[in-house]
Design an enzyme around this catalytic site. Sequence first.
Site, mmCIF file in Angstrom:
data_model
loop_
_atom_site.group_PDB
_atom_site.id
_atom_site.type_symbol
_atom_site.label_atom_id
_atom_site.label_comp_id
_atom_site.label_asym_id
_atom_site.label_seq_id
_atom_site.Cartn_x
_atom_site.Cartn_y
_atom_site.Cartn_z
ATOM 1 C CB SER A 139 40.699 -63.682 -30.512
ATOM 2 O OG SER A 139 41.814 -63.806 -31.375
ATOM 3 C CB SER A 190 43.451 -66.432 -31.468
ATOM 4 O OG SER A 190 43.549 -65.776 -30.228
ATOM 5 C CE LYS A 203 40.814 -62.663 -34.697
ATOM 6 N NZ LYS A 203 41.868 -63.376 -33.945
#
Length: 467
Positions: free
Chosen positions: A156, A180, A80
Amino acid sequence: MTELTDLTAVRLLDGYRKGEWSPVEATRAALERAEAIQPEVNAFVRLTAEDALARARESEERWRRGEPCGLLDGVPVTVKDILLLRGAPTLRGSKAVDPAGRWDEDAPSVARLREHGAVFIGKTTTPEYGWKGVTDSPLSGVTRNPYDRTRTAGGSSGGSAAAVALGAGPLSLGTDGGGSVRIPASFCGIFALKPTYGRVPLYPASAFGTLAHVGPMTRDAADAALLMDVIGHPDSRDWSALAPPPGAYTDGLTGGVHGLRVAYSPTLGGQVAVRPQVARVVRRAVERLAELGAYVTEADPDLTDPVEAFHTLWFSGAARVTQHLGPQQRALLDPGLREICDQGARYSALDYLAAVDVRMDHGRRMGRFHDTYDLLVTPTMPITAFEAGAEVPKGSGHRRWTGWTPFTYPFNMTQQPAASVPVGADGDGLPIGLQLVAARHRDDLVLRAAHALYEAGVASGAGPTPA
């Protein structure tokens, strides 16, 4: 023929040992899949093909000599774009971050992957600074759901979830400050674990403080356990990192759930309105836990919704992470992020400490709860994936993303390990997740119970067919 992009990391490694395929073949397949899905799904901010193939060739030579350098030698992984990856900009979904900065350091979890021979194929999308439960940003646009391109992948860590679901690498590193990794795992039909806080070190420290965890996003629980055996060790750069775990997580997978005391809370004591299809699918999975030998009781933890305290901590963190930006840079921010930053900047130190008091009280309550129950089971999400590009479902009446994530952020407040396990789908074919929560430091129990669901066929590691 075996599709390499459909295989778990465990299966890939077994094939390397047997000479059935090579790290170069697996890396090329993952890169080709990533390139194929990118135009429609938008899971990546960048692919690092040249570096990935170079690392894969080095791994292939080690395997040829019978000398792999670690537990993940030659396995394609994604990271990420919140976590530092040496040699690649970490832009955090923001136009306010200068890509020309010095990018010469790995985050602790990334460094452990590098030491174990993993092959980095790219950085995945995130909303700006990871601030919300869906994945879209002014920098990289909208990330879409693998099962329905009109829907959100969640967030996220939405790019990581979509990449894993569609076979662009079996392993990904995500971050979780309020759900997330679990939100997008539920929406995209994969497995994800938010470990006990401090189990996976984090550097630089998150502006969201001890709400922020780093965790594995994988096709199944066995892969997550393997990844935890690599990343779940202390790093001197994180002063809050825990001591090494007492043993390998992979060794603890096979214990099953027989005799475990499981509390099933379908609505957190009536606090959450759950979509009927979600409730039915999760209940069937819980019934299967009972058939596997767990002692299942319908029981609710003694919690009230901590959303206001969470907002105080979360919005203050957002204000802090953007505090250094000048007016021109602030104008580039996601309007929703700018709004919560303004709100966060208005909180006082006493407001913040009052929120910490709520957090400590919830932690105490959950500690007492786990004196009675080994595991808490809830739906991961009360809904399935909604329209892409929106912070909240249309017509929901919610103001912020926390309105539709009531099962996830409470367990960031308490720092407990929590995982999302894919256990079915709704009538539109959209994935549904079940959440497993254990007492702090009992990540092994979460992984063990999740693995039992996979072994029993309740959970599935199969992703969708790419369009």
